[in-house]
Motif scaffolding. Sequence first.
Motif, PDB file in Angstrom:
ATOM      1  N   GLN A  59      40.947  -2.182  42.378  1.00  0.00           N
ATOM      2  CA  GLN A  59      40.809  -1.700  43.393  1.00  0.00           C
ATOM      3  C   GLN A  59      40.364  -0.366  43.093  1.00  0.00           C
ATOM      4  O   GLN A  59      39.960   0.870  41.993  1.00  0.00           O
ATOM      5  CB  GLN A  59      41.958  -0.906  43.829  1.00  0.00           C
ATOM      6  N   ASP A  61      38.013   3.262  41.911  1.00  0.00           N
ATOM      7  CA  ASP A  61      38.384   4.718  42.012  1.00  0.00           C
ATOM      8  C   ASP A  61      38.050   5.524  41.324  1.00  0.00           C
ATOM      9  O   ASP A  61      37.133   5.077  40.558  1.00  0.00           O
ATOM     10  CB  ASP A  61      39.769   4.891  42.623  1.00  0.00           C
ATOM     11  N   THR A  62      37.700   6.746  41.001  1.00  0.00           N
ATOM     12  CA  THR A  62      36.927   7.179  40.776  1.00  0.00           C
ATOM     13  C   THR A  62      37.180   6.953  39.092  1.00  0.00           C
ATOM     14  O   THR A  62      35.997   6.357  38.027  1.00  0.00           O
ATOM     15  CB  THR A  62      37.460   8.332  40.115  1.00  0.00           C
ATOM     16  N   SER A 108      44.928   2.582  38.380  1.00  0.00           N
ATOM     17  CA  SER A 108      44.400   3.820  38.470  1.00  0.00           C
ATOM     18  C   SER A 108      46.062   4.911  39.037  1.00  0.00           C
ATOM     19  O   SER A 108      46.639   5.633  38.190  1.00  0.00           O
ATOM     20  CB  SER A 108      43.204   4.344  39.819  1.00  0.00           C
TER      21      SER A 108
END
Lengths: 373, 370
Positions: A59, A61-62, A108
């Motif tokens: 997944q 993300d940042t 995350s």
Amino acid sequence: MNDRLRRLWGMIRKESLQILRDPSSISIAFVMPVVLLLLFGYGVSLDAKHIPLGIVIEQPDTASQSLAGAFDRSEFFRPQRFGAIQEAQQALAERRIDGILWLRNDFSSRLLSGNEAPIGVFVNGVDSNQANITKGYIQGTWLAWLQHFAAAQGRDLDLPVAMEQRVWFNPALNSRLFLVPGLIAIIMTMIGSLLTAMVVAREWERGTMEALMVTPLHMGEMLAGKLIPYFALGMGGMLLSVAMALVLFGVPLLSPFWLLMLCSALFMLVSLAIGLLISIVTRNQFLAGQVALVVSFLPSFLLSGFLFDIHSMPEWVQTITYLVPARYFVAILQTLFLAGPVWPVVLANAGAMLLMLVILTALVVKKSYKRLD
Amino acid sequence: MNFFHILSLARKEFLALMRDKRSRIIIIVPPIIQLFIFGFAATYDLNDVPVAVYNEDSGGASRELLARIEGSPHFSILHQLSSDAEIAPLIDNRKVLLVIRLGPRFSADLQRGDPAPLQLVIDGRNSNTAMTALNYLRGVVLDFNREWQREHGLTGPPVKLEMRAWYNENLQSRWFIVPGIIGSLILVVTLLVTALSVAREREQGTFDQLLVTPLRPVEILIGKAIPGIVIGLLEATLIIVLMVWFFEVPLRGSIPALYVGILLFLVSTVGVGLMISSIAVTQQQAILGAFLFIVPAVILSGFTTPIANMPEVVQWLTYLDPLRYFLVIVRGVTLEGDGFALLFHQFWPMAIIGAVTLAMAGWLFRHRMY
């Protein structure tokens, strides 16, 4: 005395001509060191760079991207992205990548909620040394990222104990700096033992030994006459290797040159004595070649501490390494080049080589006599 | 092609090789001794690294950390130091590889939650040993940190690595090195046997006699190749049995695939050996020629150091090395459990090397006359 010198000179001249006219001896003494040093200096390295690493981010993300970015920027890795862990594992099985970094889809969310977020790491363990190094680099990159990540969130990463390491003699841990000096021992073994073993064996096999026996040559003069040209050949190969080590590979020589020459000459004599002993015992070129390979070349490669650490071998193998002259010479070389003239190390190892020389010379003298079977 | 011709030449070659008791011994005994010595000696794993400790701290935390280091099979603490001046002589004289120094405030810093430094001085003369020892120590320190944080109710690092190694689960270097020894031993034995076969006849003048017999060059080639291949196959089988039975290296993949690999590897090394033999005029040249091939072949094969670490140009050279392909096959079959499908790309390059070198050897038989 004059006669003796004349006879010796005649023998030296004959051996030298034989060396000069046979391209294979010259190539062993001068082509081989160049080829070996180039191969080892440029080719052989234990320092992994650009390890192909598969990264699976389930997944994006940042947080996960910034971790992957840390691996992208590292010179130790060449990351490749995979969409699913199965694809990455397939690539690992086909040897297209050496390791996998697996960020699961809850990475995350766990990280931000303060739970411990696990990262799955797989490495191909077939080459265990390389796998250990890869694991070390992955840990290092991970720790650096953690610190960066914690700082970005405005807090310190608390590690109770932090290692502060200082590496002496080879601060960059460059494997070339220890491989190249060790290689000099191998090159000299090859010239000293292998080449010399075949020379006397050849005389026996071709029957020219009988021709030499009817000459007024004494056994000692004959052996000396045979050895002096090969000693010169071996020292020539050694000087060439040292010059390449210093100029081409930038290995530092932190000791006086005369000390290096002295220790090398001692080692050369030991190698020559081994070669001579083999040829006197076998009297056959095929056997002499095989025996020289087994008792001098391979041990100097594997049992000398040139590549593998002697201290980690089982006790009985460590005992055997005391019989390998290259063991002492490699210790001297690594110390003279990288650490400087550390007298206890130099003297102890040179003493051991001197003892071997005395014993081997006694054996050679005992086994060589002018007699036909 | 007359099979009777080939068989009688092969028989003669075997007799020439086996007649002498010492050559019989030299073909069988040294490879086995080497397998045992090198199987035990050639390891990158470190045991009992000699360590000296300079502990200025009297707290319990430093004692606990040192106990963990001492408890690891990788380290043994040999010296306790009481001043900085003692460090240099120990390292210079190679008495210890590593000196660990704990400052006077180590335990206090740790209790207060400040970072406590563990200072290390390590002998870098052998950089690989140094790096491996540091990696082991880092593992011990990471474990200690984790435990310390748990016991003192601190939060650990937010991310944790779960590392797993495939194929060689405990990362023993013996599992990596011993299969490689099969390749290099077979290479040395077959190359020396075949490299000398033509050169010996040249030197003794019997090769001209062989050329005027009704034997065709192809038949001479095959007859000379057979002994090397048969000896190589027997030796490989013996070493594989010892490897599995004695060194307990697993054999997880397809054994037929392994034997196809061994056969192709033997054909390629016998080809190289016969080519060297037909170029050489004397036995000495043949042995030295074999040497000029064996040493780079072993170094460039990935036997001890990975091919991936070599510069690009050197990596291209490794494609000419039959041992390179064979090592992938042995390690693939033993550790990774590979079968034909994954190894196909290792088979055909060896077949090409074998075909080219054998053809050149056959041509040289006829065209190099002295």
